[in-house]
Design an enzyme around this catalytic site. Structure first.
Site, PDB file in Angstrom:
ATOM      1  N   LYS A 153       0.836  -1.211   0.000  1.00  0.00           N
ATOM      2  CA  LYS A 153       0.000   0.000   0.000  1.00  0.00           C
ATOM      3  C   LYS A 153       0.867   1.256   0.000  1.00  0.00           C
ATOM      4  CE  LYS A 153      -1.719   1.663   3.972  1.00  0.00           C
ATOM      5  NZ  LYS A 153      -1.418   3.062   4.277  1.00  0.00           N
ATOM      6  N   ASN A 154       1.877   1.277   0.896  1.00  0.00           N
ATOM      7  CA  ASN A 154       2.663   2.496   1.078  1.00  0.00           C
ATOM      8  C   ASN A 154       3.698   2.732  -0.013  1.00  0.00           C
ATOM      9  OD1 ASN A 154       1.105   3.080   3.232  1.00  0.00           O
ATOM     10  ND2 ASN A 154       2.572   2.414   4.776  1.00  0.00           N
ATOM     11  N   CYS A 197      -5.263  13.435  12.835  1.00  0.00           N
ATOM     12  CA  CYS A 197      -5.065  11.996  12.647  1.00  0.00           C
ATOM     13  C   CYS A 197      -4.999  11.329  14.008  1.00  0.00           C
ATOM     14  CB  CYS A 197      -3.774  11.726  11.884  1.00  0.00           C
ATOM     15  SG  CYS A 197      -3.440   9.966  11.729  1.00  0.00           S
ATOM     16  N   ARG A 240       0.515  15.082  13.041  1.00  0.00           N
ATOM     17  CA  ARG A 240       1.288  14.742  11.824  1.00  0.00           C
ATOM     18  C   ARG A 240       1.416  15.982  10.948  1.00  0.00           C
ATOM     19  NH1 ARG A 240      -1.022   9.157   9.519  1.00  0.00           N
ATOM     20  NH2 ARG A 240       0.891   9.200   8.305  1.00  0.00           N
ATOM     21  N   ASP A 270       4.208   0.666  11.990  1.00  0.00           N
ATOM     22  CA  ASP A 270       2.969   0.059  11.502  1.00  0.00           C
ATOM     23  C   ASP A 270       2.795  -1.390  11.953  1.00  0.00           C
ATOM     24  OD1 ASP A 270       3.238   1.830   8.319  1.00  0.00           O
ATOM     25  OD2 ASP A 270       2.575   2.482  10.296  1.00  0.00           O
ATOM     26  N   ARG A 296      -8.911  -0.515   4.604  1.00  0.00           N
ATOM     27  CA  ARG A 296      -8.134   0.569   4.002  1.00  0.00           C
ATOM     28  C   ARG A 296      -6.745   0.088   3.601  1.00  0.00           C
ATOM     29  NH1 ARG A 296      -7.630   6.016   7.049  1.00  0.00           N
ATOM     30  NH2 ARG A 296      -6.280   6.196   5.221  1.00  0.00           N
TER      31      ARG A 296
HETATM   32  C1  EPZ Z   1       4.226   7.032   6.251  1.00  0.00           C
HETATM   33  O1  EPZ Z   1       3.479   8.128   6.785  1.00  0.00           O
HETATM   34  C2  EPZ Z   1       3.258   5.859   6.143  1.00  0.00           C
HETATM   35  N1  EPZ Z   1       2.160   6.215   5.275  1.00  0.00           N
HETATM   36  C3  EPZ Z   1       2.728   5.506   7.534  1.00  0.00           C
HETATM   37  O2  EPZ Z   1       1.906   4.344   7.422  1.00  0.00           O
HETATM   38  C4  EPZ Z   1       3.900   5.166   8.435  1.00  0.00           C
HETATM   39  O3  EPZ Z   1       3.431   4.953   9.737  1.00  0.00           O
HETATM   40  C5  EPZ Z   1       4.908   6.337   8.454  1.00  0.00           C
HETATM   41  O4  EPZ Z   1       5.315   6.680   7.120  1.00  0.00           O
HETATM   42  C6  EPZ Z   1       6.164   6.003   9.232  1.00  0.00           C
HETATM   43  O5  EPZ Z   1       6.777   4.879   8.720  1.00  0.00           O
HETATM   44  C7  EPZ Z   1       2.343   6.105   3.929  1.00  0.00           C
HETATM   45  O6  EPZ Z   1       3.394   5.770   3.439  1.00  0.00           O
HETATM   46  C8  EPZ Z   1       1.179   6.428   3.060  1.00  0.00           C
HETATM   47  P1  EPZ Z   1       6.331  10.440   8.276  1.00  0.00           P
HETATM   48  P2  EPZ Z   1       4.078   9.621   6.761  1.00  0.00           P
HETATM   49  O7  EPZ Z   1       6.203  11.735   7.543  1.00  0.00           O
HETATM   50  O8  EPZ Z   1       4.950   9.812   5.592  1.00  0.00           O
HETATM   51  C9  EPZ Z   1       6.888  13.740  11.647  1.00  0.00           C
HETATM   52  C10 EPZ Z   1      -0.014   2.985   7.699  1.00  0.00           C
HETATM   53  O9  EPZ Z   1      -0.505   2.480   8.718  1.00  0.00           O
HETATM   54  N2  EPZ Z   1       6.767  14.733  10.557  1.00  0.00           N
HETATM   55  O10 EPZ Z   1       7.471   9.578   7.936  1.00  0.00           O
HETATM   56  O11 EPZ Z   1       2.939  10.540   6.950  1.00  0.00           O
HETATM   57  C11 EPZ Z   1       5.589  12.968  11.885  1.00  0.00           C
HETATM   58  O12 EPZ Z   1       4.706  13.669  12.714  1.00  0.00           O
HETATM   59  C12 EPZ Z   1       0.504   4.451   7.734  1.00  0.00           C
HETATM   60  O13 EPZ Z   1       0.106   2.400   6.623  1.00  0.00           O
HETATM   61  C13 EPZ Z   1       7.021  16.071  10.823  1.00  0.00           C
HETATM   62  O14 EPZ Z   1       7.332  16.435  11.950  1.00  0.00           O
HETATM   63  O15 EPZ Z   1       4.963   9.611   8.085  1.00  0.00           O
HETATM   64  C14 EPZ Z   1       6.102  11.673  12.498  1.00  0.00           C
HETATM   65  O16 EPZ Z   1       6.300  11.831  13.869  1.00  0.00           O
HETATM   66  C15 EPZ Z   1       0.196   5.132   9.023  1.00  0.00           C
HETATM   67  N3  EPZ Z   1       6.904  16.970   9.806  1.00  0.00           N
HETATM   68  C16 EPZ Z   1       7.433  11.462  11.784  1.00  0.00           C
HETATM   69  O17 EPZ Z   1       7.813  12.729  11.247  1.00  0.00           O
HETATM   70  C17 EPZ Z   1       6.579  16.603   8.515  1.00  0.00           C
HETATM   71  O18 EPZ Z   1       6.485  17.466   7.619  1.00  0.00           O
HETATM   72  C18 EPZ Z   1       7.390  10.445  10.658  1.00  0.00           C
HETATM   73  O19 EPZ Z   1       6.294  10.726   9.844  1.00  0.00           O
HETATM   74  C19 EPZ Z   1       6.333  15.246   8.262  1.00  0.00           C
HETATM   75  C20 EPZ Z   1       6.433  14.322   9.298  1.00  0.00           C
END
Ligand code: EPZ
Length: 439
Positions: free
Chosen positions: A22-23, A117, A122, A308, A400
């Site tokens: 998915k990701n 969320c 996030r 995840d 989902r």
């Molecule tokens: C991706 O989300 C995945 N989603 C998530 O999977 C997964 O949990 C996550 O990466 C971490 O591995 C998809 O790929 C579609 P991040 P993403 O930006 O990219 C902080 C599932 O269950 N951050 O890597 O949104 C954020 O708050 C989903 O399949 C900032 O501070 O996650 C978090 O603490 C849920 N500023 C950390 O970084 C930003 O601009 C990592 O988030 C962006 C993120």
């Protein structure tokens, strides 16, 4: 509205094939906006989130057709639309991945901010800072990001946030940089296999990218990207979920079509909990012969234990013979499954960003309510081990991100039944996303 009825206590046995990731699929579908010709994707999982993104791409003038056997054809038919509406983005945060490709290909993008969320705060500040560094003017109005640039230009960009690199932030910036003038260097880039898969897809379109899988990615912009045929990688989170399902039921299964190297931290933790693991070619066999041993899990960016799978491991160690701890460095507040697992008889307490799990001998079936994708998977796993019947409500959370997990578990011998459950409140909350017609 579907729920899942589970009669627990059956050890899972047999072989099961893993779906596409998915990701990886979501950012790759969004990146298809960059292509000047048709994109044919293979191994695209049949998920509600994929349908939501296909719907969004349709509004953006990009035709998405699903073929048989997880094939998908994507082609831009109208390059004028630039708006990604709140109604779709609020349903699925990954919709925000259209921002970079739209901006780079069409020079302007109006994309709704994702909003709240359940798994934690996030923000998208790193995405926006990265695109601004590439020369885009970025402003936020009425809940929308408005980004504009005649032509982006290469830049040095660091994508490290308070909890480490950002996965979809790396995706958005990497996509945008493919059509920028000059060279972009992303430091603290995410190294997740899904980011590497996206990078390889962009290269198959004609992009010039190096350093994938390392924290420094270099992109030299090109004038145009072409067409591509590409196969999506296996879903390592689905594979991990199935392996933990076997572990929690004391079963023996083989998961097929996986990239074994992507699973190292997960397999090590399962061995620590007492499982026997056989690593084969694109196949993993797990045999669980005894009650799980306690383990101390800390979810981290790749190659660590993925956040995840944190909830699923929590379900497993709730039956361990001793005390375990679970921490999440990526989403420190991601513990929505705790209360529902305790309803099934687990003994879990929160202490700051750590959950302390005192193992119990058995769980007892009950009605529980899913509240997000991975928490729902943890409830299903706990239900597979619990005595008598568990009913997991709001199954749409599971759908989902898992391609008919109930059918895959049933093929492994689980006693699970999907049932329609009419609940007005839920129906209003969900609204309807039409499934994609197979052509
Ligand atoms: C991706 O989300 C995945 N989603 C998530 O999977 C997964 O949990 C996550 O990466 C971490 O591995 C998809 O790929 C579609 P991040 P993403 O930006 O990219 C902080 C599932 O269950 N951050 O890597 O949104 C954020 O708050 C989903 O399949 C900032 O501070 O996650 C978090 O603490 C849920 N500023 C950390 O970084 C930003 O601009 C990592 O988030 C962006 C993120």
């Amino acid at each position: 509205m579907d729920c899942l009825r589970i009669s627990g206590g059956v050890p899972l046995r047999g072989r099961v094939a893993v779906s596409g990731s998915k990701n990886a699929a979501l950012p790759i579908m969004a990146a298809s906006i960059l292509a000047s010709g048709p994109v044919s994707l293979a191994r695209v999982p049949d998920l509600a989130d994929v349908n939501t993104l296909a719907l969004l791409l349709g509004y953006l003038g990009v035709e998405v057709k699903r073929g048989a056997n997880s094939q998908m054809r994507i082609e831009t038919v109208d390059a004028t639309p630039i708006k990604a509406d709140y109604e779709l983005v609020r349903r699925m945060r990954a919709s925000f991945c259209v921002l970079g490709p739209l901006l780079a290909r069409r020079g302007r993008a109006v994309v709704s901010l994702p909003g709240g969320c359940k798994i934690g705060t996030r923000p998208v500040d790193l995405h926006l800072a990265g695109l601004a560094a590439l020369g885009a003017s970025i402003r936020i109005e009425h809940g929308y990001v408005i980004a504009e640039a005649k032509r982006l230009r290469g830049a040095q960009i660091d994508l490290c946030g308070p909890c480490g690199p950002t996965v979809t932030g790396t995706a958005n910036v990497m996509c945008a940089a493919t059509l920028a003038r000059g060279k972009t260097v992303i430091t603290s880039a995410a190294v997740e296999p899904e980011v590497v898969d996206l990078g390889r897809f962009l290269i198959s379109l004609g992009a010039n990218i190096s350093g994938l899988g390392t924290s420094v990615i270099e992109i030299v912009g090109v004038e145009q990207l072409a067409a591509s045929d590409y196969t999506i990688i296996a879903d390592r989170i689905e594979a991990g979920t199935l392996l933990i399902a076997a572990a929690i039921t004391g079963g023996e299964i083989s998961v097929e079509g996986v990239v074994v190297e992507h699973m190292t931290a997960v397999l090590n933790a399962l061995e620590e909990s007492g499982c026997h693991i056989l690593r084969g070619h694109q196949q993993i066999t797990l045999l669980a012969t005894a009650r799980p041993r306690p383990v101390h899990i800390c979810a981290q960016p790749y190659p660590g234990i993925p956040t995840d799978l944190q909830a699923q491991f929590m379900a497993l160690v709730s039956l361990a013979n001793g005390q375990s701890t679970i921490r999440d460095q990526v989403f420190p507040e991601r513990f929505m499954q705790v209360a529902e697992l305790n309803r099934l008889g687990a003994r879990i307490e929160r202490s700051g960003s750590t959950a302390i799990v005192r193992g119990v001998r058995r769980l007892s079936g009950a009605t529980v309510t899913a509240c997000d994708l991975r928490a729902s998977a943890a409830l299903v796993l706990a239900g597979l081990a619990a005595q008598r019947e568990t009913i997991v409500r709001r199954l749409y959370h599971l759908d989902r991100g898992y391609e008919r997990l109930d059918l895959k578990l049933a093929r492994l011998g689980a006693n699970v039944t999907r049932q329609v459950e009419a609940d007005a409140l839920d129906m209003a909350e969900l609204g309807s996303v039409p499934a994609l017609p197979v052509v």
